[in-house]
Design a protein around this motif. Structure first.
Motif, PDB file in Angstrom:
ATOM      1  N   GLN A   1      31.495   4.098 -26.221  1.00  0.00           N
ATOM      2  CA  GLN A   1      30.663   4.662 -25.526  1.00  0.00           C
ATOM      3  C   GLN A   1      29.423   4.683 -27.009  1.00  0.00           C
ATOM      4  OE1 GLN A   1      30.310   5.338 -22.543  1.00  0.00           O
ATOM      5  NE2 GLN A   1      31.482   5.762 -21.902  1.00  0.00           N
ATOM      6  N   VAL A   2      27.844   4.696 -25.720  1.00  0.00           N
ATOM      7  CA  VAL A   2      26.505   5.181 -26.826  1.00  0.00           C
ATOM      8  C   VAL A   2      25.765   6.221 -26.136  1.00  0.00           C
ATOM      9  CG1 VAL A   2      24.576   4.197 -27.466  1.00  0.00           C
ATOM     10  CG2 VAL A   2      26.768   2.997 -27.657  1.00  0.00           C
ATOM     11  N   GLN A   3      25.460   6.828 -26.542  1.00  0.00           N
ATOM     12  CA  GLN A   3      24.774   8.138 -25.726  1.00  0.00           C
ATOM     13  C   GLN A   3      23.497   8.134 -26.122  1.00  0.00           C
ATOM     14  OE1 GLN A   3      27.900   9.471 -27.148  1.00  0.00           O
ATOM     15  NE2 GLN A   3      29.185   8.369 -25.791  1.00  0.00           N
ATOM     16  N   LEU A   4      22.585   7.831 -24.827  1.00  0.00           N
ATOM     17  CA  LEU A   4      21.202   7.682 -25.007  1.00  0.00           C
ATOM     18  C   LEU A   4      20.048   8.915 -24.741  1.00  0.00           C
ATOM     19  CD1 LEU A   4      20.977   4.589 -24.023  1.00  0.00           C
ATOM     20  CD2 LEU A   4      21.380   5.317 -26.313  1.00  0.00           C
ATOM     21  N   VAL A   5      19.218   9.199 -25.024  1.00  0.00           N
ATOM     22  CA  VAL A   5      18.277  10.418 -25.020  1.00  0.00           C
ATOM     23  C   VAL A   5      17.431  10.169 -25.326  1.00  0.00           C
ATOM     24  CG1 VAL A   5      17.598  13.046 -25.522  1.00  0.00           C
ATOM     25  CG2 VAL A   5      20.694  12.813 -25.768  1.00  0.00           C
ATOM     26  N   GLU A   6      15.902  10.492 -24.280  1.00  0.00           N
ATOM     27  CA  GLU A   6      14.984   9.910 -25.074  1.00  0.00           C
ATOM     28  C   GLU A   6      14.021  11.706 -24.639  1.00  0.00           C
ATOM     29  OE1 GLU A   6      15.974   7.826 -21.402  1.00  0.00           O
ATOM     30  OE2 GLU A   6      16.645   9.588 -21.839  1.00  0.00           O
ATOM     31  N   SER A   7      12.859  11.529 -25.638  1.00  0.00           N
ATOM     32  CA  SER A   7      12.114  12.343 -25.985  1.00  0.00           C
ATOM     33  C   SER A   7      10.592  11.567 -25.682  1.00  0.00           C
ATOM     34  CB  SER A   7      12.745  13.900 -27.177  1.00  0.00           C
ATOM     35  OG  SER A   7      12.619  12.811 -28.025  1.00  0.00           O
ATOM     36  N   GLY A   8       9.962  13.302 -25.554  1.00  0.00           N
ATOM     37  CA  GLY A   8       8.253  12.956 -25.948  1.00  0.00           C
ATOM     38  C   GLY A   8       7.641  12.800 -24.857  1.00  0.00           C
ATOM     39  N   GLY A   9       8.319  12.169 -24.155  1.00  0.00           N
ATOM     40  CA  GLY A   9       7.388  12.301 -21.953  1.00  0.00           C
ATOM     41  C   GLY A   9       6.003  14.047 -22.093  1.00  0.00           C
ATOM     42  N   GLY A  10       5.036  13.281 -21.332  1.00  0.00           N
ATOM     43  CA  GLY A  10       4.619  15.173 -21.302  1.00  0.00           C
ATOM     44  C   GLY A  10       2.978  14.677 -20.070  1.00  0.00           C
ATOM     45  N   LEU A  11       2.154  15.218 -20.233  1.00  0.00           N
ATOM     46  CA  LEU A  11       0.868  15.074 -19.667  1.00  0.00           C
ATOM     47  C   LEU A  11       0.309  14.244 -20.911  1.00  0.00           C
ATOM     48  CD1 LEU A  11      -0.891  15.326 -17.215  1.00  0.00           C
ATOM     49  CD2 LEU A  11      -1.419  17.518 -17.297  1.00  0.00           C
ATOM     50  N   VAL A  12      -1.176  13.643 -20.474  1.00  0.00           N
ATOM     51  CA  VAL A  12      -2.303  12.954 -21.208  1.00  0.00           C
ATOM     52  C   VAL A  12      -2.863  12.084 -20.202  1.00  0.00           C
ATOM     53  CG1 VAL A  12      -1.098  10.322 -21.057  1.00  0.00           C
ATOM     54  CG2 VAL A  12      -2.676  11.446 -23.247  1.00  0.00           C
ATOM     55  N   GLN A  13      -4.565  12.696 -20.976  1.00  0.00           N
ATOM     56  CA  GLN A  13      -5.216  11.873 -20.268  1.00  0.00           C
ATOM     57  C   GLN A  13      -5.372  10.178 -20.318  1.00  0.00           C
ATOM     58  OE1 GLN A  13      -8.904  13.844 -21.831  1.00  0.00           O
ATOM     59  NE2 GLN A  13      -8.801  15.185 -20.222  1.00  0.00           N
ATOM     60  N   ALA A  14      -6.050   9.727 -19.090  1.00  0.00           N
ATOM     61  CA  ALA A  14      -6.685   8.389 -19.110  1.00  0.00           C
ATOM     62  C   ALA A  14      -6.849   8.083 -20.730  1.00  0.00           C
ATOM     63  CB  ALA A  14      -6.683   7.639 -18.233  1.00  0.00           C
ATOM     64  N   GLY A  15      -6.527   6.840 -21.630  1.00  0.00           N
ATOM     65  CA  GLY A  15      -7.761   6.680 -22.321  1.00  0.00           C
ATOM     66  C   GLY A  15      -6.411   7.194 -23.588  1.00  0.00           C
ATOM     67  N   GLY A  16      -5.507   7.675 -23.031  1.00  0.00           N
ATOM     68  CA  GLY A  16      -4.678   8.857 -24.924  1.00  0.00           C
ATOM     69  C   GLY A  16      -3.548   8.134 -25.263  1.00  0.00           C
ATOM     70  N   SER A  17      -2.707   8.372 -25.833  1.00  0.00           N
ATOM     71  CA  SER A  17      -1.691   7.980 -26.675  1.00  0.00           C
ATOM     72  C   SER A  17      -0.018   9.204 -26.454  1.00  0.00           C
ATOM     73  CB  SER A  17      -2.164   7.574 -27.826  1.00  0.00           C
ATOM     74  OG  SER A  17      -2.283   6.937 -28.082  1.00  0.00           O
ATOM     75  N   LEU A  18       1.068   8.433 -26.522  1.00  0.00           N
ATOM     76  CA  LEU A  18       2.154   9.346 -26.478  1.00  0.00           C
ATOM     77  C   LEU A  18       3.543   8.174 -26.966  1.00  0.00           C
ATOM     78  CD1 LEU A  18       2.846  10.746 -23.033  1.00  0.00           C
ATOM     79  CD2 LEU A  18       2.141  11.823 -25.051  1.00  0.00           C
TER      80      LEU A  18
END
Length: 123
Positions: A1-18
């Motif tokens: 088994q492999v467990q995966l956890v995502e992070s780093g999402g959010g709200l950003v304005q157009a043209g921005g970065s995440l």
């Protein structure tokens, strides 16, 4: 088994970065390719970009080429998705998924999935 956890999402304005992260635990992570997928409201889940087990090969959808970059650090059991020049149409829940060795654009080829992280790009 492999467990995966995502992070780093959010709200950003157009043209921005995440930068999204996909942290893995369980089996030897370096044996697995990782794909990032996304699903916008009312739409099917779609492939975004993938990286093979070693990090030596990557492949991205045309819609994100030149804007999104995938990388991995096997010592940290983590895959990263750097997203630049974000557009409102990039708004979606982003999922990372793992499969043995090489990437695939079909979600059905991936055995392991994270829970997803929301990315919202405002205009």
């Amino acid at each position: 088994q492999v467990q995966l956890v995502e992070s780093g999402g959010g709200l950003v304005q157009a043209g921005g970065s995440l930068r999204l992260s996909c942290a893995a635990s369980g089996r030897t992570f370096s044996n697995y390719a990782v794909g990032w997928f996304r699903q916008a409201p009312g739409k099917e889940r779609e492939f975004v970009v993938g990286i093979n087990w070693s990090g030596g090969s990557t492949y991205g959808a045309d819609s994100v080429k030149g804007r999104f970059t995938i990388s991995r650090d096997n010592a940290k059991n983590t895959v990263y998705l750097q997203m630049n020049s974000l557009k409102p149409e990039d708004t979606a829940v982003y999922y990372c998924a793992a499969r043995a060795v090489s990437t695939d654009t079909s979600e059905h080829e991936y055995a392991y999935w994270g829970q997803g992280t929301q990315v919202t790009v405002s205009s």
